[in-house]
Write a protein that holds these residues in place. Structure first.
Motif, PDB file in Angstrom:
ATOM      1  N   ILE A   1       0.843  -0.996   0.215  1.00 38.85           N
ATOM      2  CA  ILE A   1       0.005  -0.183   0.068  1.00 38.85           C
ATOM      3  C   ILE A   1       0.712   1.317   0.007  1.00 38.85           C
ATOM      4  CG2 ILE A   1      -1.853   1.163   1.327  1.00 38.85           C
ATOM      5  CD1 ILE A   1      -2.897  -1.331   0.347  1.00 38.85           C
ATOM      6  N   GLY A   2       1.793   1.076   0.654  1.00 34.19           N
ATOM      7  CA  GLY A   2       2.803   2.301   0.908  1.00 34.19           C
ATOM      8  C   GLY A   2       3.584   2.488   2.118  1.00 34.19           C
ATOM      9  N   MET A   3       4.151   3.455   2.501  1.00 31.06           N
ATOM     10  CA  MET A   3       4.908   3.367   3.502  1.00 31.06           C
ATOM     11  C   MET A   3       4.116   4.489   4.741  1.00 31.06           C
ATOM     12  SD  MET A   3       9.005   2.919   3.014  1.00 31.06           S
ATOM     13  CE  MET A   3       9.147   2.460   4.805  1.00 31.06           C
ATOM     14  N   SER A   4       4.460   4.431   5.882  1.00 29.84           N
ATOM     15  CA  SER A   4       3.951   5.314   6.849  1.00 29.84           C
ATOM     16  C   SER A   4       4.782   5.107   8.175  1.00 29.84           C
ATOM     17  CB  SER A   4       2.476   5.021   7.422  1.00 29.84           C
ATOM     18  OG  SER A   4       2.026   5.779   8.120  1.00 29.84           O
ATOM     19  N   GLN A   5       4.367   5.876   9.077  1.00 27.45           N
ATOM     20  CA  GLN A   5       5.121   5.531  10.300  1.00 27.45           C
ATOM     21  C   GLN A   5       4.234   5.399  11.667  1.00 27.45           C
ATOM     22  OE1 GLN A   5       7.455   9.202  10.305  1.00 27.45           O
ATOM     23  NE2 GLN A   5       6.343  10.038  11.833  1.00 27.45           N
ATOM     24  N   VAL A   6       4.721   4.505  12.862  1.00 22.46           N
ATOM     25  CA  VAL A   6       3.995   4.480  13.893  1.00 22.46           C
ATOM     26  C   VAL A   6       4.979   4.763  15.240  1.00 22.46           C
ATOM     27  CG1 VAL A   6       2.314   2.890  13.146  1.00 22.46           C
ATOM     28  CG2 VAL A   6       4.194   1.967  14.014  1.00 22.46           C
ATOM     29  N   PHE A   7       4.239   4.905  16.234  1.00 24.48           N
ATOM     30  CA  PHE A   7       5.332   5.016  17.556  1.00 24.48           C
ATOM     31  C   PHE A   7       5.542   3.546  18.198  1.00 24.48           C
ATOM     32  CE2 PHE A   7       3.854   9.244  16.685  1.00 24.48           C
ATOM     33  CZ  PHE A   7       5.000  10.170  16.759  1.00 24.48           C
TER      34      PHE A   7
ATOM     35  N   VAL B   1       3.350  -0.581   4.755  1.00 24.98           N
ATOM     36  CA  VAL B   1       1.805  -1.141   4.722  1.00 24.98           C
ATOM     37  C   VAL B   1       1.617  -2.205   3.663  1.00 24.98           C
ATOM     38  CG1 VAL B   1      -0.614  -0.524   5.171  1.00 24.98           C
ATOM     39  CG2 VAL B   1       1.225   1.074   5.918  1.00 24.98           C
TER      40      VAL B   1
ATOM     41  N   ILE C   1      -3.837  -5.608  11.371  1.00 28.15           N
ATOM     42  CA  ILE C   1      -5.098  -5.050  11.313  1.00 28.15           C
ATOM     43  C   ILE C   1      -5.835  -6.128  10.615  1.00 28.15           C
ATOM     44  CG2 ILE C   1      -6.515  -3.249  10.854  1.00 28.15           C
ATOM     45  CD1 ILE C   1      -3.800  -1.626  10.719  1.00 28.15           C
TER      46      ILE C   1
ATOM     47  N   LYS D   1      -8.709  -5.062   8.189  1.00 31.12           N
ATOM     48  CA  LYS D   1      -8.270  -4.712   6.644  1.00 31.12           C
ATOM     49  C   LYS D   1      -7.321  -5.591   6.090  1.00 31.12           C
ATOM     50  CE  LYS D   1     -10.022  -0.095   7.363  1.00 31.12           C
ATOM     51  NZ  LYS D   1      -9.254   0.985   7.967  1.00 31.12           N
TER      52      LYS D   1
ATOM     53  N   LEU E   1      -4.164  -5.736   6.913  1.00 28.69           N
ATOM     54  CA  LEU E   1      -2.936  -5.060   6.787  1.00 28.69           C
ATOM     55  C   LEU E   1      -2.167  -5.653   7.562  1.00 28.69           C
ATOM     56  CD1 LEU E   1      -4.222  -1.346   6.650  1.00 28.69           C
ATOM     57  CD2 LEU E   1      -4.041  -3.021   4.633  1.00 28.69           C
TER      58      LEU E   1
ATOM     59  N   LEU F   1       1.776  -4.159   9.119  1.00 32.70           N
ATOM     60  CA  LEU F   1       2.489  -3.140   9.369  1.00 32.70           C
ATOM     61  C   LEU F   1       4.065  -3.729   9.306  1.00 32.70           C
ATOM     62  CD1 LEU F   1       0.925  -0.261  11.113  1.00 32.70           C
ATOM     63  CD2 LEU F   1       0.702  -1.275   8.957  1.00 32.70           C
TER      64      LEU F   1
ATOM     65  N   ARG G   1       4.007   1.610  -4.894  1.00 34.57           N
ATOM     66  CA  ARG G   1       2.752   1.301  -4.433  1.00 34.57           C
ATOM     67  C   ARG G   1       1.656   0.425  -5.477  1.00 34.57           C
ATOM     68  NH1 ARG G   1       2.020   7.624  -3.145  1.00 34.57           N
ATOM     69  NH2 ARG G   1       3.064   7.414  -1.237  1.00 34.57           N
TER      70      ARG G   1
ATOM     71  N   LEU H   1      -3.782   4.023   3.487  1.00 35.76           N
ATOM     72  CA  LEU H   1      -2.521   4.575   4.176  1.00 35.76           C
ATOM     73  C   LEU H   1      -2.779   5.737   4.793  1.00 35.76           C
ATOM     74  CD1 LEU H   1       0.412   3.803   3.789  1.00 35.76           C
ATOM     75  CD2 LEU H   1       0.625   5.657   1.842  1.00 35.76           C
TER      76      LEU H   1
ATOM     77  N   VAL I   1      -3.368   4.661   8.617  1.00 38.11           N
ATOM     78  CA  VAL I   1      -2.394   3.794   9.424  1.00 38.11           C
ATOM     79  C   VAL I   1      -1.452   5.009  10.284  1.00 38.11           C
ATOM     80  CG1 VAL I   1      -0.042   2.643   9.241  1.00 38.11           C
ATOM     81  CG2 VAL I   1      -2.124   2.044   7.792  1.00 38.11           C
ATOM     82  N   GLY I   2      -1.541   4.517  11.490  1.00 40.23           N
ATOM     83  CA  GLY I   2      -0.797   5.493  12.509  1.00 40.23           C
ATOM     84  C   GLY I   2      -1.656   6.623  12.987  1.00 40.23           C
TER      85      GLY I   2
ATOM     86  N   ALA J   1       0.321  10.794   9.542  1.00 42.85           N
ATOM     87  CA  ALA J   1       0.898  10.188  10.884  1.00 42.85           C
ATOM     88  C   ALA J   1       2.397  10.765  11.250  1.00 42.85           C
ATOM     89  CB  ALA J   1       0.859   8.739  10.845  1.00 42.85           C
TER      90      ALA J   1
END
Lengths: 218, 127
Positions: A11-17, A28, A186, A189, A191, A193, A202, B4, B7-8, B61
């Motif tokens: 799906i692409g990239m993101s960030q989490v803590f 993702v 997740i 969906k 998903l 991560l 993508r 997307l 997410v986060g 995010a």
């Protein structure tokens, strides 16, 4: 070690803590739902053990006759992407033809490999492809700023070594990104991560697989 | 793409005030002091960073904001993730009048020249 694998889309990239409050870069991946299409056994006519899985429904007209017949026999809607996963013989019993596999196959903390086609950059020069420094833009340089320079010496070795870094097709090859940790699953969906980048752009199709080197769970 | 964006975002902070570029803010960051001996627990204490918001990057995010202050004559800039769980609280000291979104020009200015004029936002005047 049990083999687990899913086909999915990046799906692409993101960030989490994370728990410490630090930023974790994540890819993702929508992994599954996949359908088990066939089991191959070392004891049967195939001579090796594997499981065939498919992902995403295909349009009726894009399925050719032989494939269509295969799906008709199984009474499963034709699928677009099909891969065969080598699975140890003793694990075959876990799979059932027609069963659906989804992202819950993986848990947080699992270490996986991701296989996909890298982004194609076409016929690329040595600066883009190999990170060559290039030449200076001024002080007498004339139309030679992105050239590779000398590729070998004259009387010895009098040839160019094999594997010399030169311009050529860059990307759009099968790549495996190893040892990515599952940060979050997740299920609603489908998903996953995964910590770090995965090959491809993508919406490209990727295969998420247990990492044979780093897998900890049974 | 829509997936997307989500997410986060569950870690998004609703409790923090809306930060605008040009604001003078106090950011209270949780600092974890590691335990020296095994008996001690790590101590968490807040540390304040006060300065001007010179940039806000809106990237879902991955959004961040940058706070600049001059400390003992040295310019210090800190980039905070907007949704960072390490931020305890943010106090907005004042809103300032700015005519651009990226206040990089403050870096070249010193002392009185680096001041910003305060503005009151309508909703606050009503209070």
């Amino acid at each position: 070690m049990k083999v687990r694998a899913l086909l999915g889309r990046k799906i692409g990239m993101s960030q989490v803590f994370d728990a410490k409050g630090e930023v974790v870069p994540v890819s993702v991946v929508q992994a599954g739902p996949c359908v088990v299409l066939e089991k191959k056994s070392a004891k049967g006519k195939d001579g090796y053990s594997a499981v065939k899985i498919g992902f995403e429904k295909a349009r009726e007209k894009s399925v050719n006759k032989p494939d269509g017949g295969f799906y008709k026999k199984l009474d499963i809607a034709p699928l677009k992407h099909v891969r065969e996963i080598r699975v140890p013989e003793e694990q075959l019993a876990e799979f059932e033809v027609g069963a659906e596999l989804n992202a819950t196959l993986f848990e947080v903390g699992d270490v996986v490999n991701v296989v996909g086609n890298s982004r194609g950059r076409g016929f690329a020069g040595v600066i883009k492809r190999w990170g060559f420094a290039g030449k200076r833009m001024s002080h007498g340089t004339h139309q030679y700023t992105r050239h590779p320079g000398s590729v070998s010496a004259h009387s010895w070795p009098a040839r160019i070594f094999k594997g010399k870094k030169m311009p050529g097709q860059f990307g759009n090859v099968r790549k495996t990104q190893e040892s990515l940790t599952v940060i979050q699953v997740i299920p609603e969906k489908n998903l996953l991560l995964l910590k770090g980048p995965v090959p491809g752009g993508r919406n490209s199709v990727v295969l998420v697989k247990t990492s044979p080197k780093k897998w900890k769970r049974g | 793409m829509d997936v997307l964006k989500e997410v986060g975002m569950e870690s998004r902070r609703q409790d923090l005030p809306e930060i605008r570029y040009g604001d003078t803010v106090r950011v209270f960051v949780k600092i974890v002091e590691e335990a020296i001996s095994k008996k001690d627990k790590p101590r968490v204490r807040p540390q304040m960073f006060e300065g001007t918001v010179i940039r806000r990057k809106n990237a879902g995010a991955a959004s961040t904001f940058t706070v600049r202050k001059v400390s003992y004559g040295v310019g210090v800039e800190r980039v905070f993730p907007l949704f960072s769980p390490r931020i305890e609280k943010i106090e907005i000291v004042k809103h300032n009048k700015v005519r651009r979104a990226r206040l990089y020009y403050l870096r070249t200015l010193r002392g009185k020249a680096a001041r910003l004029r305060e503005v009151r936002i309508d909703s606050e005047q009503a209070e």
